[in-house]
Scaffold this motif. Structure first.
Motif, mmCIF file in Angstrom:
data_model
loop_
_atom_site.group_PDB
_atom_site.id
_atom_site.type_symbol
_atom_site.label_atom_id
_atom_site.label_comp_id
_atom_site.label_asym_id
_atom_site.label_seq_id
_atom_site.Cartn_x
_atom_site.Cartn_y
_atom_site.Cartn_z
ATOM 1 N N GLY A 232 0.738 -0.987 0.125
ATOM 2 C CA GLY A 232 -0.137 0.092 -0.022
ATOM 3 C C GLY A 232 0.863 1.155 -0.363
ATOM 4 N N SER A 233 2.408 1.342 0.646
ATOM 5 C CA SER A 233 2.463 2.310 0.910
ATOM 6 C C SER A 233 4.005 1.869 1.576
ATOM 7 N N ALA A 234 5.409 2.425 1.554
ATOM 8 C CA ALA A 234 6.161 2.231 2.827
ATOM 9 C C ALA A 234 6.230 2.261 4.518
ATOM 10 N N LEU A 235 6.935 0.895 4.493
ATOM 11 C CA LEU A 235 6.299 0.448 5.759
ATOM 12 C C LEU A 235 8.116 0.745 6.507
ATOM 13 N N THR A 236 7.743 1.974 7.208
ATOM 14 C CA THR A 236 8.818 2.662 7.840
ATOM 15 C C THR A 236 10.504 1.013 8.468
ATOM 16 N N ASP A 237 10.994 1.367 8.754
ATOM 17 C CA ASP A 237 12.530 0.564 8.993
ATOM 18 C C ASP A 237 12.694 -0.008 10.389
ATOM 19 N N HIS A 238 11.187 1.242 11.219
ATOM 20 C CA HIS A 238 10.752 1.478 12.802
ATOM 21 C C HIS A 238 9.911 0.651 13.052
ATOM 22 N N GLN A 239 9.332 0.717 11.988
ATOM 23 C CA GLN A 239 7.734 -0.276 12.135
ATOM 24 C C GLN A 239 7.973 -1.631 12.270
ATOM 25 N N PHE A 240 8.623 -2.090 10.385
ATOM 26 C CA PHE A 240 9.199 -3.286 10.257
ATOM 27 C C PHE A 240 9.909 -3.767 11.510
ATOM 28 N N ASN A 241 10.895 -3.436 12.204
ATOM 29 C CA ASN A 241 11.754 -3.602 13.016
ATOM 30 C C ASN A 241 10.685 -4.460 14.865
ATOM 31 N N THR A 242 9.564 -3.007 14.591
ATOM 32 C CA THR A 242 9.187 -3.134 15.866
ATOM 33 C C THR A 242 8.154 -4.805 15.552
ATOM 34 N N MET A 243 7.984 -5.170 15.013
ATOM 35 C CA MET A 243 6.212 -6.166 14.477
ATOM 36 C C MET A 243 7.421 -7.300 14.577
ATOM 37 N N ILE A 244 8.742 -7.280 13.611
ATOM 38 C CA ILE A 244 9.043 -8.489 13.964
ATOM 39 C C ILE A 244 9.665 -8.783 14.942
ATOM 40 N N GLN A 245 9.835 -7.991 16.248
ATOM 41 C CA GLN A 245 9.664 -7.646 17.769
ATOM 42 C C GLN A 245 8.835 -8.343 18.533
ATOM 43 N N LEU A 246 7.513 -8.468 17.327
ATOM 44 C CA LEU A 246 5.938 -8.785 18.148
ATOM 45 C C LEU A 246 5.958 -10.173 17.518
ATOM 46 N N GLY A 247 6.622 -10.455 17.279
ATOM 47 C CA GLY A 247 6.748 -11.303 16.161
ATOM 48 C C GLY A 247 6.060 -11.981 15.028
ATOM 49 N N TRP A 248 6.104 -11.153 14.365
ATOM 50 C CA TRP A 248 4.738 -10.893 13.302
ATOM 51 C C TRP A 248 5.692 -11.315 12.418
ATOM 52 N N PRO A 249 5.116 -12.464 11.156
ATOM 53 C CA PRO A 249 5.957 -12.729 9.208
ATOM 54 C C PRO A 249 5.950 -11.921 8.411
ATOM 55 N N VAL A 250 6.284 -10.706 8.667
ATOM 56 C CA VAL A 250 6.121 -9.334 7.929
ATOM 57 C C VAL A 250 7.106 -9.649 6.820
ATOM 58 N N VAL A 251 6.267 -8.933 5.076
ATOM 59 C CA VAL A 251 6.847 -9.435 4.123
ATOM 60 C C VAL A 251 6.177 -8.439 3.973
ATOM 61 N N LYS A 252 7.274 -7.066 3.744
ATOM 62 C CA LYS A 252 7.193 -5.741 2.896
ATOM 63 C C LYS A 252 6.633 -6.488 1.315
ATOM 64 N N THR A 253 5.667 -5.621 0.727
ATOM 65 C CA THR A 253 6.346 -5.784 -0.846
ATOM 66 C C THR A 253 5.217 -4.522 -1.504
ATOM 67 N N PHE A 254 5.055 -4.762 -2.789
ATOM 68 C CA PHE A 254 5.067 -3.573 -3.879
ATOM 69 C C PHE A 254 4.244 -3.767 -4.737
ATOM 70 N N GLY A 255 3.127 -3.250 -5.240
ATOM 71 C CA GLY A 255 2.380 -3.552 -6.716
ATOM 72 C C GLY A 255 1.385 -2.286 -6.300
ATOM 73 N N MET A 256 0.833 -2.717 -7.604
ATOM 74 C CA MET A 256 -0.623 -1.938 -7.830
ATOM 75 C C MET A 256 -1.550 -2.516 -8.664
ATOM 76 N N THR A 257 -2.773 -1.694 -8.787
ATOM 77 C CA THR A 257 -3.764 -2.363 -9.749
ATOM 78 C C THR A 257 -3.297 -2.582 -10.737
ATOM 79 N N GLU A 258 -3.039 -1.924 -11.745
ATOM 80 C CA GLU A 258 -1.813 -2.509 -12.381
ATOM 81 C C GLU A 258 -1.409 -3.787 -12.809
#
Length: 245
Positions: free
Chosen positions: A116-142
């Motif tokens: 949807g939009s850029a996820l900051t490194d701080h948010q990404f690292n915080t999610m990892i610390q909370l145990g979330w298997p987060v993968v950042k993606t980039f795409g669009m409707t087209e």
């Protein structure tokens, strides 16, 4: 499918073949290594590509799908745990809610796609610390959904079925088997179809980018920003210029 990004008040709809949409779903399923035993929790609207693509991925693998009637971070996590969900997809505004409530991920969750939009490194690292298997993606409707993934805030590696380049204007250009056909645009009192324009089979986006690695076997690109003052809230781009006016 209505595009999530538009710089005017006129509606713009992307026309996508079913076969192309399913190609994107196959690419996502391959990346996720999903099986028929997996399940999805949909927390994004089905009338946008982000939610509709979940239905396509689940359709191909015959997965169960659960959904939320209204976004609530606590209810989202409870549903993940109660239904033993394998996959979900969120945008950064929802990630913010999870972090604010200090919510930990259920053990059964395999991957949480975040686009949807850029996820900051701080948010990404915080999610990892909370145990979330987060993968950042980039795409669009087209492109019928995400076509690249990242391990940092704005550097992305395309999926195997995708090729990328940077055009002469410095915009990211994409070649893949899930591209849209064109737009249906509202032109005053009528509607008109506008075919997409390709250059050597590549379609240029509005995103400014640079290639960090141009190796044919491993291209990596970095997003520098958009040509428009837009932010995304739950799959909808909001034009800051229109708001300020």
């Amino acid at each position: 499918i209505p595009t999530s990004g538009t710089t005017s008040l006129k509606l713009k709809i992307a026309v996508i073949k079913k076969s192309c949409f399913l190609n994107a779903a196959r690419g996502a399923n391959s990346f996720l290594n999903s099986t028929e035993y997996d399940s999805w929790l949909a927390a994004l609207p089905f009338h946008h590509v982000s939610g509709l693509s979940i239905l396509a991925r689940a359709f191909l693998k015959k997965n169960k799908i659960y959904s939320l009637d209204k976004w609530n971070a606590g209810e989202f996590v409870n549903q993940l745990a109660q239904s033993q969900i394998s996959f979900s997809s969120l945008v950064p505004t929802q990630i913010f809610d999870i972090i604010q409530n200090n919510l930990k991920a259920p053990a059964t969750l395999k991957t949480d796609l975040v686009g949807g939009s850029a996820l900051t490194d701080h948010q990404f690292n915080t999610m990892i610390q909370l145990g979330w298997p987060v993968v950042k993606t980039f795409g669009m409707t087209e492109t019928s959904a995400f076509f690249s993934v990242a391990n940092s805030d704005s550097s992305y590696k395309p999926l195997p079925r995708v090729d990328v380049s940077v055009d002469t204007q410095g915009h990211l250009a994409i070649r893949c088997d899930s591209l849209f056909d064109g737009y249906i645009k509202q032109m005053d009192t009528r509607w008109a179809f506008e075919p997409k324009v390709l250059n050597n089979k590549f379609w240029s986006t509005d995103d400014r980018a640079v290639l960090i690695s141009n190796n044919e076997n491993q291209k990596i690109f970095k997003i520098l920003g958009r040509d428009h003052s837009l932010i995304k809230i739950k799959s909808e781009f909001v034009n800051l210029n229109l708001l300020s006016n």
